[in-house]
Design an enzyme around this catalytic site. Structure first.
Site, PDB file in Angstrom:
ATOM      1  N   ASP A 197      11.490 -34.259  35.755  1.00  9.73           N
ATOM      2  CA  ASP A 197      12.610 -33.891  35.103  1.00  9.73           C
ATOM      3  C   ASP A 197      12.617 -34.636  33.640  1.00  9.73           C
ATOM      4  OD1 ASP A 197      13.447 -31.775  36.503  1.00  9.73           O
ATOM      5  OD2 ASP A 197      15.478 -32.722  37.121  1.00  9.73           O
ATOM      6  N   ASP A 199      14.929 -35.937  32.133  1.00 15.49           N
ATOM      7  CA  ASP A 199      15.987 -36.837  31.599  1.00 15.49           C
ATOM      8  C   ASP A 199      16.242 -37.931  32.696  1.00 15.49           C
ATOM      9  OD1 ASP A 199      16.879 -35.503  33.983  1.00 15.49           O
ATOM     10  OD2 ASP A 199      18.213 -34.110  33.023  1.00 15.49           O
ATOM     11  N   TRP A 259      19.925 -22.393  36.775  1.00 17.55           N
ATOM     12  CA  TRP A 259      19.690 -23.730  37.481  1.00 17.55           C
ATOM     13  C   TRP A 259      19.833 -23.713  39.054  1.00 17.55           C
ATOM     14  CZ3 TRP A 259      22.765 -26.174  40.649  1.00 17.55           C
ATOM     15  CH2 TRP A 259      22.680 -27.625  41.047  1.00 17.55           C
ATOM     16  N   GLU A 262      15.201 -23.922  43.141  1.00 12.39           N
ATOM     17  CA  GLU A 262      13.653 -24.041  43.183  1.00 12.39           C
ATOM     18  C   GLU A 262      13.196 -25.022  43.847  1.00 12.39           C
ATOM     19  OE1 GLU A 262      15.460 -25.037  40.802  1.00 12.39           O
ATOM     20  OE2 GLU A 262      14.634 -26.752  40.347  1.00 12.39           O
ATOM     21  N   ASP A 263      13.776 -26.164  43.900  1.00 11.05           N
ATOM     22  CA  ASP A 263      13.459 -27.531  44.679  1.00 11.05           C
ATOM     23  C   ASP A 263      13.736 -27.270  46.272  1.00 11.05           C
ATOM     24  OD1 ASP A 263      16.034 -27.413  44.154  1.00 11.05           O
ATOM     25  OD2 ASP A 263      16.185 -29.607  43.255  1.00 11.05           O
ATOM     26  N   MET A 289      19.801 -41.349  34.914  1.00  5.62           N
ATOM     27  CA  MET A 289      19.811 -39.984  34.157  1.00  5.62           C
ATOM     28  C   MET A 289      20.517 -40.135  32.944  1.00  5.62           C
ATOM     29  SD  MET A 289      20.428 -36.140  35.466  1.00  5.62           S
ATOM     30  CE  MET A 289      21.966 -35.942  35.124  1.00  5.62           C
ATOM     31  N   HIS A 292      24.037 -35.790  30.461  1.00  2.00           N
ATOM     32  CA  HIS A 292      23.797 -34.398  29.481  1.00  2.00           C
ATOM     33  C   HIS A 292      24.864 -33.322  30.389  1.00  2.00           C
ATOM     34  CE1 HIS A 292      21.539 -32.241  32.922  1.00  2.00           C
ATOM     35  NE2 HIS A 292      21.216 -33.438  33.000  1.00  2.00           N
ATOM     36  N   ARG A 294      25.633 -29.161  31.272  1.00  2.00           N
ATOM     37  CA  ARG A 294      24.650 -28.196  31.345  1.00  2.00           C
ATOM     38  C   ARG A 294      24.205 -27.273  30.270  1.00  2.00           C
ATOM     39  NH1 ARG A 294      24.505 -26.337  36.328  1.00  2.00           N
ATOM     40  NH2 ARG A 294      26.213 -27.072  36.994  1.00  2.00           N
TER      41      ARG A 294
END
Ligand code: UDH
Ligand code: MN
Length: 348
Positions: A197, A199, A259, A262-263, A289, A292, A294
């Site tokens: 990722d 971030d 979002w 998938e993981d 992180m 941020h 969404r």
């Protein structure tokens, strides 16, 4: 008459003497240098390089000639030590709002076209870092700023690939990572892939960006969740899989738009192959992180639970082997390879 013949004979003999003399000096010259040839001009060819496409190989050789640090002429490089002497452990991260790409480039002169390898030793693994991205330029800058020195302290041969989703259709992190894998193996036979990722910034360089016998999850904790695993079985954020592990599970599903999920799908694929997820100790697998909200274009995927229920029957035909996309551009920037790709949009 007699004198003339004698003179002719002499000049012929003289030619022979000169010729033999020349021959001997050439032989002597070869003898002097042949001993050293083996030692000083034997290039350290990595057999994996034969897998690199010819044009890429030419690029690589050119860049090595320009950067002598990459080319060890004197002797074969020894393998880097098991534990890098350059590691510093936990370090304080900085996120200066004034940071810009030029600063980061000038601090990382050893990186060319997104890639680096240690000058004095042969890295233990060749690692491709894949970063799915859209519209997070500042996060990318912070990550590059920390990640390059971090990976260099780990004495890795690595390249950073940013896979940028073109257009403003709904985001698909997993498909971008599939594209990253498929494109990166065209460059080099990377043995390890870090799915990263944009971030998440690693806080401790003892969190090694290398692959293990089993798929590895590198984010045990992050600042925003009190450095606790988000939930049992969480396999997102930053993960390390070998080329073969990723191929064995057929990569990610291409069908998770928006979002989430998938993981978890990737975890199911790993478990179906009877592999187990390993994690480094919690005190090193720590990340900050960058804050941020969404993103627009990445709303929660309401289908994710339904899709997860189908992984067992879908994984064979949905993944690397069915990933269709159009490359818009591949830019070899100083600090990363920027792949812009059109991955389409959900079918229904
Ligand atoms: N990503 C982008 N651009 C986007 C969306 C996602 O680059 O528009 C990439 C990026 O690498 C990011 C990753 O996809 O790190 C994962 O997306 P995310 O960071 O949005 O996921 P995370 O689980 O955030 O961190 C969930 C939403 C945050 C809600 C915050 C409310 N407190
Ligand atoms: Mn995030």
């Amino acid at each position: 008459m007699g004198l003339c013949t004698a003179a002719k004979k002499f000049s012929r003999r003289g030619k022979y003497v000169v010729l033999i003399g020349l021959l001997l000096s050439v032989l002597a010259w070869i003898a002097t240098f042949s001993g050293e040839t083996d030692k000083t001009i034997s290039f350290n060819f990595d057999p994996t390089l034969t897998l690199v496409r010819q044009d890429k190989l030419r690029d690589k050789l050119n860049s090595w000639t320009r950067a002598p640090g990459h080319w060890n002429l004197s002797t074969e490089k020894d393998e880097c030590p098991k534990e890098s002497p350059l590691l510093v452990g936990a370090s304080k991260l900085s996120f200066e709002s004034s940071l810009n790409l030029k600063d980061v480039e000038s601090k990382n002169k050893g990186v060319a076209k997104g890639a680096y390898e240690p000058a004095d030793c042969k890295a233990r693994q060749s690692v491709a870092i894949l970063i799915p991205h859209r519209n997070r330029e500042k996060h990318l800058l912070y990550l590059l700023h920390h990640l390059h020195p971090f990976l260099q302290r780990q004495q890795l041969h690595y390249a950073i690939y940013v896979i940028h989703q073109a257009g403003d259709a709904i985001f698909n992190r997993a498909k971008l990572l599939n594209v990253g894998y498929l494109e990166a193996i065209k460059d080099f036979s990377w043995e390890c892939f870090i799915l990263h990722d944009v971030d998440l910034v690693p806080e401790n360089d003892r969190n090694l960006y290398i692959c293990d016998q089993q798929p590895k999850h590198l984010v045990v904790g992050r600042n925003v969740t009190g450095y606790k695993l988000r939930y049992k079985g969480y396999f997102g954020g930053v993960t390390a899989m070998t080329k073969d592990q990723f191929l064995k599970v057929n990569g990610f599903s291409n069908n998770y738009w928006g979002w989430g999920g998938e993981d978890d799908d990737l975890r199911v694929r790993v478990e179906l192959q009877k592999m187990t997820i390993v994690r480094p100790p919690a005190d090193v697998a720590r990340y900050t992180m960058v804050f941020h909200k969404r993103d627009s274009g990445n709303q929660i995927n309401k289908n994710r639970m339904r899709l997860l229920g189908q992984t067992t029957k879908m994984w064979r035909n949905d993944g690397l082997n069915s990933c269709s996309y159009k490359i818009v551009s591949v830019e070899r920037m100083p600090l990363y390879v920027n792949i812009t790709v059109d991955i389409g949009q959900p079918q229904s």
